[in-house]
Design an enzyme around this catalytic site. Structure first.
Site, mmCIF file in Angstrom:
data_model
loop_
_atom_site.group_PDB
_atom_site.id
_atom_site.type_symbol
_atom_site.label_atom_id
_atom_site.label_comp_id
_atom_site.label_asym_id
_atom_site.label_seq_id
_atom_site.Cartn_x
_atom_site.Cartn_y
_atom_site.Cartn_z
ATOM 1 N N GLY A 81 5.995 3.565 8.658
ATOM 2 C CA GLY A 81 5.874 2.223 9.211
ATOM 3 C C GLY A 81 4.676 2.113 10.131
ATOM 4 O O GLY A 81 4.822 2.147 11.357
ATOM 5 N N TYR A 82 3.496 1.997 9.555
ATOM 6 C CA TYR A 82 2.257 1.873 10.327
ATOM 7 C C TYR A 82 1.672 0.475 10.200
ATOM 8 O O TYR A 82 1.620 -0.288 11.146
ATOM 9 C CB TYR A 82 1.235 2.913 9.847
ATOM 10 C CG TYR A 82 1.270 4.240 10.547
ATOM 11 C CD1 TYR A 82 2.458 4.768 11.040
ATOM 12 C CD2 TYR A 82 0.120 4.997 10.693
ATOM 13 C CE1 TYR A 82 2.490 6.003 11.673
ATOM 14 C CE2 TYR A 82 0.138 6.228 11.329
ATOM 15 C CZ TYR A 82 1.314 6.736 11.813
ATOM 16 O OH TYR A 82 1.341 7.952 12.444
ATOM 17 N N SER A 83 1.229 0.102 8.995
ATOM 18 C CA SER A 83 0.499 -1.149 8.793
ATOM 19 C C SER A 83 1.377 -2.357 9.035
ATOM 20 O O SER A 83 2.593 -2.338 8.795
ATOM 21 C CB SER A 83 -0.060 -1.221 7.365
ATOM 22 O OG SER A 83 -1.061 -0.245 7.167
ATOM 23 N N GLU A 119 -2.816 12.933 6.514
ATOM 24 C CA GLU A 119 -2.686 12.019 5.382
ATOM 25 C C GLU A 119 -4.003 11.904 4.623
ATOM 26 O O GLU A 119 -4.032 11.923 3.385
ATOM 27 C CB GLU A 119 -2.236 10.645 5.868
ATOM 28 C CG GLU A 119 -2.062 9.633 4.735
ATOM 29 C CD GLU A 119 -1.693 8.242 5.219
ATOM 30 O OE1 GLU A 119 -1.433 7.383 4.359
ATOM 31 O OE2 GLU A 119 -1.682 8.010 6.443
ATOM 32 N N ASN A 166 -12.107 3.130 3.962
ATOM 33 C CA ASN A 166 -13.282 4.008 3.901
ATOM 34 C C ASN A 166 -14.381 3.566 4.856
ATOM 35 O O ASN A 166 -15.171 4.389 5.327
ATOM 36 C CB ASN A 166 -13.810 4.060 2.458
ATOM 37 C CG ASN A 166 -12.909 4.908 1.564
ATOM 38 O OD1 ASN A 166 -11.844 5.360 1.989
ATOM 39 N ND2 ASN A 166 -13.329 5.119 0.330
ATOM 40 N N GLU A 167 -14.429 2.271 5.156
ATOM 41 C CA GLU A 167 -15.415 1.800 6.135
ATOM 42 C C GLU A 167 -15.104 2.380 7.521
ATOM 43 O O GLU A 167 -16.011 2.825 8.243
ATOM 44 C CB GLU A 167 -15.401 0.274 6.190
ATOM 45 C CG GLU A 167 -15.965 -0.410 4.939
ATOM 46 C CD GLU A 167 -15.008 -0.415 3.766
ATOM 47 O OE1 GLU A 167 -15.436 -0.730 2.644
ATOM 48 O OE2 GLU A 167 -13.822 -0.093 3.967
#
Length: 389
Positions: A127-129, A244, A375-376
């Site tokens: 539960g991160y985003s 991760e 990736n940015e």
């Protein structure tokens, strides 16, 4: 580091091959061969077979149940599992939250959660985003208010992979709304069966139920379920994300996909096309370079240090390679890659079996360059930590 395979390493590789040949569940293989999606029981069955063998958590310290494999043996195990096209061992428990628990957790927390995670008795989700906090994770708004020996949690998480199966989740929550963004966050373990937890499906472009949104409404979480100090969960978050990102690279899986792509190209008669062959060769060179970087990262972790900024490099290049593999696969199958021919009046998809998932997989893998920190963002991390910019 010495990358030559010793006689002991060769013997270990042969042992892995023999084990897969004899112990991989036949019913799971039959599902894979028939193109049927695996379910919760399938994933857990293979997890438990690997746990019984002692190889399910090759990166864990021996004191918590790890097998004590060398760097090369870890690499060989991952490679042989990929080449045999076994079901994936899901990373959320073993490779993500478990390292946080055995690094930052109390003895009681380690005793409570590590053994069942190793055995496959807990299915974890992340539960991160949130709808307004993805790559800028520090802007998360899910709140946890302390009331005695509990936190009361309210908020929403999104893109929660396989939460429909989860027993427990590890969540980032804001415990001090007045602190600087990274300083007011805590790391909580939440029972997904708790009152107030609602999991709602998100159907992806390939038609699958892989991700979810999770609503938390007045969910009571014991304070003893907090890992590390209150308001210092960002330390756990960064540590977990480094692990991760290393796992997202999935070098062994990409090597297996490259093998499959070569076979498809041969069947489609374009393997000797100069343009296509050049793309394949360039991809293989990049994958080989990534493989050596992953081995250096494994060596770093085995020396007692966590993943460093090279995890960001692994994440960038690994996901770019995965996307290029799906692009070339779609190019190889040509018109047979039409996602679904039923709209044209046919009974179903046209073309050979290997073409049926080419387009859905292509669309699904677009996400890999976003999750785990886009990736940015990874390029910004490299600029800061490696280049000093």
């Amino acid at each position: 580091m010495n990358l030559d395979f010793s006689p002991e390493d060769v013997a270990f590789r042969d042992e892995v091959r023999a084990f897969i040949a004899s112990d991989y569940p036949a019913d799971i293989r039959a599902k894979q061969d028939a193109g049927i999606d695996l379910d919760r029981d399938d994933y857990l069955a293979w997890h438990r077979v690997m746990a019984k063998k002692g190889w399910v958590a090759p990166g864990w310290p021996a004191e918590y149940g790890g097998p004590g494999l060398s760097d090369v043996q870890k690499f060989l195990l991952a490679e042989e599992l990929a080449f045999a096209d076994t079901a994936p061992i899901l990373p959320f428990g073993l490779k993500m939250v478990a390292p946080v628990i055995y690094t930052f957790g109390t003895p009681e927390q380690k005793a409570r959660w590590l053994p069942p995670t190793l055995a496959g008795d807990i299915w974890w989700c992340q539960g991160y985003s949130e709808p307004g906090a993805g790559s800028d994770l520090a802007s998360l708004t899910t709140r946890a208010v302390r009331e005695g020996d509990h936190y009361v949690v309210n908020g929403q998480k999104t893109w929660t992979t396989l939460a429909q199966y989860a027993d427990w989740g590890f969540f980032l929550v804001r415990t001090d709304p007045t602190a600087k963004p990274q300083m007011g966050i805590s790391f909580l373990l939440i029972d997904m069966k708790s009152p107030g937890v609602t999991v709602r499906p998100i159907i992806t472009m390939d038609g699958r139920h892989e991700v979810n949104e999770v609503w938390l409404e007045d969910v009571r979480v014991p304070v003893e379920n907090r890992i590390h100090n209150e308001n210092e969960g960002w330390t756990c978050a960064k540590f977990l994300l480094a692990h991760e990102r290393t796992n997202i690279a999935n070098v062994a899986g990409s090597k297996r996909s490259l093998q499959k792509l070569r076979k498809i190209a041969e069947k489609e008669g374009i393997a000797d096309d100069p343009g296509f062959a050049a793309k394949l060769a360039e991809l293989e060179i990049d994958l080989l370079a990534l493989e050596y970087t992953e081995l250096r990262s494994l060596a770093r972790q085995s020396s007692g240090r966590g993943p460093g900024p090279e995890s960001s490099l692994l994440k960038i290049k690994g996901t770019e390679i995965q996307q290029r593999l799906t692009e070339l696969t779609l190019e190889a199958v040509g018109p047979y890659g039409l996602p679904d021919a039923r709209g044209l009046g046919n009974a179903g998809p046209v073309g050979p079996d290997y073409a049926g998932r080419a387009a859905p997989t292509y669309f699904n893998v677009r996400k890999t360059s976003i999750y785990g920190g886009s990736n940015e963002i990874q390029r910004n991390i490299i600029a800061k930590l490696v280049l000093g910019l």
